[in-house]
Design a protein around this motif. Structure first.
Motif, PDB file in Angstrom:
ATOM      1  N   PHE A   1     -12.411   5.615  -3.490  1.00 16.61           N
ATOM      2  CA  PHE A   1     -11.262   6.514  -3.323  1.00 16.61           C
ATOM      3  C   PHE A   1     -10.384   6.043  -2.151  1.00 16.61           C
ATOM      4  O   PHE A   1      -9.163   5.915  -2.276  1.00 16.61           O
ATOM      5  CB  PHE A   1     -11.805   7.930  -3.048  1.00 16.61           C
ATOM      6  N   LYS A   2     -11.023   5.748  -1.033  1.00 16.17           N
ATOM      7  CA  LYS A   2     -10.266   5.375   0.174  1.00 16.17           C
ATOM      8  C   LYS A   2      -9.601   4.010   0.022  1.00 16.17           C
ATOM      9  O   LYS A   2      -8.488   3.805   0.499  1.00 16.17           O
ATOM     10  CB  LYS A   2     -11.190   5.373   1.394  1.00 16.17           C
ATOM     11  N   LEU A   3     -10.306   3.088  -0.618  1.00 17.15           N
ATOM     12  CA  LEU A   3      -9.718   1.755  -0.823  1.00 17.15           C
ATOM     13  C   LEU A   3      -8.415   1.883  -1.614  1.00 17.15           C
ATOM     14  O   LEU A   3      -7.400   1.247  -1.285  1.00 17.15           O
ATOM     15  CB  LEU A   3     -10.730   0.864  -1.555  1.00 17.15           C
ATOM     16  N   ILE A   4      -8.413   2.731  -2.631  1.00 18.27           N
ATOM     17  CA  ILE A   4      -7.224   2.903  -3.477  1.00 18.27           C
ATOM     18  C   ILE A   4      -6.116   3.636  -2.715  1.00 18.27           C
ATOM     19  O   ILE A   4      -4.958   3.200  -2.726  1.00 18.27           O
ATOM     20  CB  ILE A   4      -7.591   3.656  -4.784  1.00 18.27           C
ATOM     21  N   THR A   5      -6.460   4.736  -2.044  1.00 21.21           N
ATOM     22  CA  THR A   5      -5.409   5.509  -1.349  1.00 21.21           C
ATOM     23  C   THR A   5      -4.841   4.711  -0.169  1.00 21.21           C
ATOM     24  O   THR A   5      -3.640   4.760   0.090  1.00 21.21           O
ATOM     25  CB  THR A   5      -5.927   6.890  -0.903  1.00 21.21           C
TER      26      THR A   5
END
Ligand SMILES: [Zn+2]
Length: 418
Positions: free
Chosen positions: A407-411
């Motif tokens: 999730f964090k990598l994408i956001t």
């Protein structure tokens, strides 16, 4: 007091801006539950799940949610699925499974074991033509049949041999091969574990297929509006799975791919709360395990022109614990792959991003073929991978530790991309 208020506000902001593990887990549990019977086509499992997903997208604040119908032909197993070997009952999904294109068959048959040490195809065909083995089921190790595929193809055709079907041994836990059942073949193939008896005499089967023609299913498309409409980001995950194996058994598909579906719903929730610069589309595809049918349909009938996609993120199976994240990137996505690597190196989300060549194995592929910049994340070869396409791909066997880093990598990527 003022300090406390600021602290509370800060906590609320962080919560709104962050991934939501509790919500994520709740969705995986819901979609892999018995309500949806493995999200296949028997008993409308996938369509029921699709309706739930559409409601969930609306609930988290998507501006528009639409269902995009398409049709497919698909073989299903909603009825009887009984197998006994020398009168010993075999459990569907545990002791045996079937190929996706199997026909119905009922009866008791002799078993004929292929002599793999002294392999002699002429003798096999002669034996099977003799009254002793008339209409027998042929037992063999799958890898061996793979090496001698020309002979074994003949055993699957009625005109070339009068055997009734095949029993192939395959490593446990048994995988349902795929749901590519857009045809029904003449003879059934039953997969069994390597501990299948080496000297059994008979097999009794009562198996029913139901071939659905022009069956209507649908993709679920949710839109979160940004301030700019000239380009967009797209998040995709398939929500369909393998469905049922007889009346009582179904494939829960928690890792594959309730996990990716849950992730894109929580991403939609995140961006509905934290309005993005560009429009965003969150697409839950049906028909993936039936050979990328939903994503192919969408790629031909997109909600916004494919040329306007800044980047597409496909999530398929993220509920595993491999510290190295498998990914595939389209040619057009390669320049920006450096940004993923840079963020990952800075934040240490994964030990590495393990990039592989494009393979036609998930829903990013129809987009990669149409020159869309895209990345595919799949967490494989961790502790949950052995359950892939088995009845043990359950909520209980899912591992949730890689949801937050994904999730964090994408956001992070979106907030930094120019
Ligand atoms: Zn999948």
């Amino acid at each position: 007091m003022k300090k406390l208020l600021l602290l509370i506000l800060a906590v609320i902001t962080v919560q709104l801006g962050a991934q939501d593990m509790a919500h994520y887990k709740k969705i995986v549990k819901e979609l892999s539950s018995a309500k949806y019977q493995g999200r296949g086509y028997a008993e409308d499992g996938a369509n029921k799940a699709g309706k739930w997903i559409a409601k969930e997208f609306a609930k988290v604040g998507a501006d528009e949610v639409t269902c995009q119908p398409f049709k497919l032909n698909i073989n299903t197993f909603p009825g009887k699925m009984e197998v006994s070997v020398d009168e010993k009952k075999q459990i569907p999904g545990v002791d045996f499974t079937v190929r996706e294109f199997n026909p119905s068959l009922k009866g008791e048959f002799k078993l004929y074991y292929v002599d793999t040490l002294n392999y002699n195809p002429e003798k096999i065909f002669a034996d099977l033509a003799s009254p002793e083995y008339e209409g027998a089921f042929v037992v063999c190790d799958f890898m061996f049949t793979y090496k001698h595929s020309a002979d074994f193809k003949k055993l699957q055709s009625k005109k070339d041999c009068s055997n009734s079907g095949m029993v192939y041994t395959w490593e446990a836990p048994l995988k349902f091969y795929k749901a590519y059942g857009d045809t029904v073949r003449e003879k059934p193939i039953i997969w069994v574990r390597p501990d299948f008896p080496k000297d059994a005499k008979t097999i009794k089967v009562d198996m029913e297929n139901e071939f659905l023609e022009d069956y209507e299913c649908f993709n679920v498309i949710a839109k979160v509006e940004g301030s700019r409409h000239d380009s967009c980001y797209v998040f995709t995950a398939h929500y369909d799975h393998l469905g049922k194996l007889g009346k009582k058994t179904f494939y829960p598909g928690a890792h594959d791919n309730a996990s990716g579906t849950a992730a894109i719903i929580t991403l939609a929730a995140h961006y509905a709360e934290n309005r993005p610069e560009y429009d965003m589309y969150f697409i839950a595809f049906s028909g993936e395990d039936a050979n990328l049918r939903g994503s192919e349909w969408y790629a031909e009938h997109p909600s916004a022109p494919l040329g306007e996609i800044k980047y597409l993120f496909n999530l398929d199976m993220i509920a595993d614990n491999n510290p190295e994240q498998y990914c595939e990137v389209s040619n057009e996505g390669m320049t920006e792959f450096a940004l993923f690597e840079q963020i990952n190196a800075e934040k240490g989300y994964f030990k590495a991003l393990d990039r592989h060549e494009l393979d036609g194995n998930s829903d990013h592929f129809p987009f990669a073929q149409r020159n869309v910049p895209c990345i595919f994340f799949m967490n494989e070869n961790g502790d949950a991978f052995k359950y892939y396409h088995t009845v043990f791909d359950t909520w209980e066997n899912s591992i949730f530790s890689n949801y937050e880093p994904t999730f964090k990598l994408i956001t992070d990527f979106i907030s930094r991309q120019q």
